[in-house]
Enzyme design. Structure first.
Site, PDB file in Angstrom:
ATOM      1  N   THR A  30     -42.609  15.817 -68.330  1.00 32.24           N
ATOM      2  CA  THR A  30     -42.731  14.668 -67.438  1.00 32.24           C
ATOM      3  C   THR A  30     -43.066  15.064 -66.004  1.00 32.24           C
ATOM      4  OG1 THR A  30     -40.359  14.672 -66.933  1.00 32.24           O
ATOM      5  CG2 THR A  30     -41.096  13.341 -68.816  1.00 32.24           C
ATOM      6  N   CYS A  34     -34.268  16.502 -62.036  1.00 27.76           N
ATOM      7  CA  CYS A  34     -33.145  15.572 -62.069  1.00 27.76           C
ATOM      8  C   CYS A  34     -31.837  16.271 -61.742  1.00 27.76           C
ATOM      9  CB  CYS A  34     -32.994  14.953 -63.464  1.00 27.76           C
ATOM     10  SG  CYS A  34     -34.452  14.111 -64.100  1.00 27.76           S
ATOM     11  N   CYS A  38     -28.152  13.217 -65.054  1.00 30.95           N
ATOM     12  CA  CYS A  38     -29.123  12.128 -65.190  1.00 30.95           C
ATOM     13  C   CYS A  38     -29.129  11.567 -66.610  1.00 30.95           C
ATOM     14  CB  CYS A  38     -30.525  12.617 -64.825  1.00 30.95           C
ATOM     15  SG  CYS A  38     -31.782  11.313 -64.941  1.00 30.95           S
ATOM     16  N   ARG A  63     -41.514  16.499 -59.187  1.00 29.06           N
ATOM     17  CA  ARG A  63     -41.164  15.425 -58.274  1.00 29.06           C
ATOM     18  C   ARG A  63     -39.756  14.919 -58.609  1.00 29.06           C
ATOM     19  NH1 ARG A  63     -41.091  10.715 -60.928  1.00 29.06           N
ATOM     20  NH2 ARG A  63     -42.412  10.426 -62.773  1.00 29.06           N
ATOM     21  N   CYS A  65     -36.711  12.601 -59.632  1.00 22.22           N
ATOM     22  CA  CYS A  65     -36.489  11.492 -60.560  1.00 22.22           C
ATOM     23  C   CYS A  65     -36.169  10.223 -59.782  1.00 22.22           C
ATOM     24  CB  CYS A  65     -35.333  11.841 -61.498  1.00 22.22           C
ATOM     25  SG  CYS A  65     -34.847  10.507 -62.615  1.00 22.22           S
ATOM     26  N   CYS A  68     -32.144   9.021 -61.011  1.00 20.82           N
ATOM     27  CA  CYS A  68     -30.904   9.685 -60.578  1.00 20.82           C
ATOM     28  C   CYS A  68     -30.961  10.178 -59.135  1.00 20.82           C
ATOM     29  CB  CYS A  68     -30.568  10.854 -61.511  1.00 20.82           C
ATOM     30  SG  CYS A  68     -31.644  12.316 -61.324  1.00 20.82           S
ATOM     31  N   ASP A 439       3.169  28.321 -40.329  1.00 14.01           N
ATOM     32  CA  ASP A 439       3.227  26.903 -39.980  1.00 14.01           C
ATOM     33  C   ASP A 439       4.550  26.298 -40.444  1.00 14.01           C
ATOM     34  OD1 ASP A 439       1.610  24.308 -39.252  1.00 14.01           O
ATOM     35  OD2 ASP A 439       2.523  23.905 -41.206  1.00 14.01           O
TER      36      ASP A 439
END
Length: 497
Positions: A30, A34, A38, A63, A65, A68, A439
């Site tokens: 694709t 992601c 996702c 690129r 998604c 998501c 402390d």
């Protein structure tokens, strides 16, 4: 982690949100990348590859998604845990140093050559400093496109792009949409914001326990600089190009963030500092699993998991306030700090509440005279010595600081001891292993839990909590009923084993 294919594959198959930000999943068929969680990723393993950063996935031609939104994942917790040069570089890049000073400026802060920094980042993250900064600019651009009505030319400038053409090309490449398409798509889910306000969601890894986190910030708030109002922590921000106001409100799955910025070029730095303030890139599951191995802490971890370390937006501010707070009550420390802020801080205009001042810069604090500080002489000397050292550069603090060197530089100053140094390391520098064996609150909690209460033996015992001793401190403090343990508006309770 991205090099362990089988572990990454198991995380993707389980849709495990804990690994969002640890690595990114790219799908060859694709051309998208992601988050591990996702819901859209169901391809065959042979079509997957894993990348250590969004920049690396983008450099490989993928690129983001649209479902998501991997660019909005929580940051990798590695950069807060580690103290090496790569981690220091990542903290500096997140604060916008590359955009403001270029790669030479980043390298100078790290004490390496630009070539060495490039080589180290590419070897570990699959992308150099320019690519990492470009990925961050793309995320800033998306936020401005989706949350404002600014013209695209102003968005491009505010996000740090040199030209409108570069802005358009980057947005199209990373998100497979034009800026105009991004804006149109976002209108259906945009959060309502007031005039001049940016409304954002800051993601985190669940669980997140807001009690000690927001309780500490509210209880120690400096009048005029910070406040708790209508269920939100609000404060002023001194940013590279101007001042800002932020409101942070915990929600079940995110922190609601509302920003007013004098200069929109500061958006990325403001978001980065707010995330560090709230320790939102932590991995609470890893922390809690390690601490729960100790039978003394286990009931408290199981009862209220997900405690974060309340940090700061300005380590110089935190350092000075830590010295002001030496051996005095929380209320007294607030009073001292409030007087200094009122006298020296730059005024701001807050249309929504009672924020009136920025915390003074070290240059402004240099105007302090001994008679301006109503406190014992030894602490006056310590405050003034620290301010001089910060102004002169003799003490180096900040997102890219070397933790060991910073500790040594602070300890060399008069009136600053191990407690103050570890407070600065824990809340200012973000060292997850900082510990406060001396402390009072820690020692009282240790006694109640049947642990050693003397500083030396307790420090020895605490070795089993490494590298998460700063988080152990939060669980120890939470056994008491001090206001720092309770978010305003909730019912105070004392934990019991």
């Amino acid at each position: 982690m991205h090099e362990d294919f089988d572990s990454c594959l198991r995380a993707v198959q389980a849709k495990d949100r804990r690994f969002d930000g640890w690595f990114f999943t790219a799908v060859r068929t694709t051309g998208i990348y992601c988050r591990p969680s996702c819901p859209a990723v169901t391809p065959k393993p042979q079509n997957l590859s894993f990348h250590p950063s969004a920049a690396a996935a983008q450099a490989a031609g993928y690129r983001a998604c649209k479902r998501c939104r991997p660019d909005a994942s929580p940051g990798s917790p590695e950069w807060d845990v580690r103290a090496d040069s790569v981690a220091r570089a990542m903290r500096l890049i997140a604060d916008g140093v590359v955009d403001r000073e270029g790669v030479p400026g980043l390298a100078a802060r790290l004490g390496y050559s630009a070539r060495q920094v490039e080589r180290q980042l590419v070897a570990e993250l699959g992308a150099g400093p320019l690519a990492l900064a470009r990925a961050q600019r793309a995320q800033t651009a998306r936020l401005l496109v989706e949350t404002t009505t600014l013209p695209m030319t102003e968005v491009a400038l505010a996000a740090g792009f040199a030209s409108l053409r570069s802005f358009n090309e980057t947005v199209q490449t990373v998100f497979a949409m034009s800026p105009t398409q991004l804006r149109e798509r976002s209108r259906r889910r945009a959060a309502p914001a007031g005039p001049g306000e940016l409304a954002l969601r800051l993601p985190f890894r669940a669980p997140l326990n807001p009690d000690n986190l927001f309780g500490h910030l509210a209880a120690t708030a400096v009048p005029g600089v910070e406040e708790w109002r209508d269920g939100a922590y609000r404060r002023t921000l001194a940013l590279p190009h101007g001042w800002g106001l932020v409101s942070l409100r915990p929600q079940p799955e995110h922190v609601e963030c509302r920003l007013r910025l004098q200069d929109l070029r500061d958006l990325s730095a403001a978001i980065s500092r707010c995330r560090r303030l709230l320790d939102l890139d932590a991995d609470p599951v890893a922390v809690d699993e390690a601490l729960a191995e100790d039978p003394a802490l286990e009931p408290h971890v199981r009862k209220a998991p997900g405690r974060r370390v309340p940090r700061t937006v300005d380590v110089h501010e935190l350092a000075v306030r830590a010295v002001l707070g030496q051996q005095v009550s929380t209320a007294a420390a607030r009073t001292h700090a409030g007087r200094i802020a009122a006298a020296l801080g730059t005024p701001v205009d807050d249309p929504d509440g009672g924020l009136t001042r920025l915390w003074p810069t070290v240059e402004q604090l240099a105007a302090l005279a001994p008679e301006d500080l109503a406190m014992p002489a030894s602490r006056r000397r310590a405050v003034l010595a620290l301010v001089r050292a910060l102004a002169d550069g003799d003490v180096q603090l900040g997102p890219g600081a070397d933790w060991g060197r910073a500790r040594a530089e602070l300890l060399a100053l008069p009136g600053i001891g191990p407690w103050t140094v570890e407070v600065v390391a824990m809340r200012g520098l973000g060292d997850p292993d900082a510990f406060l064996p001396g402390d009072l609150g820690v020692r009282i909690a240790a006694t109640a839990l049947g642990l050693p209460d003397a500083a030396g033996p307790l420090d020895t015992y605490s070795q089993r909590w490494r590298p998460w001793r700063a988080y152990a401190v939060q669980y120890l403090w939470a056994t008491g009923t001090h206001a720092v343990n309770t978010m305003p508006g909730s019912t105070p309770t004392k934990e019991s084993a």
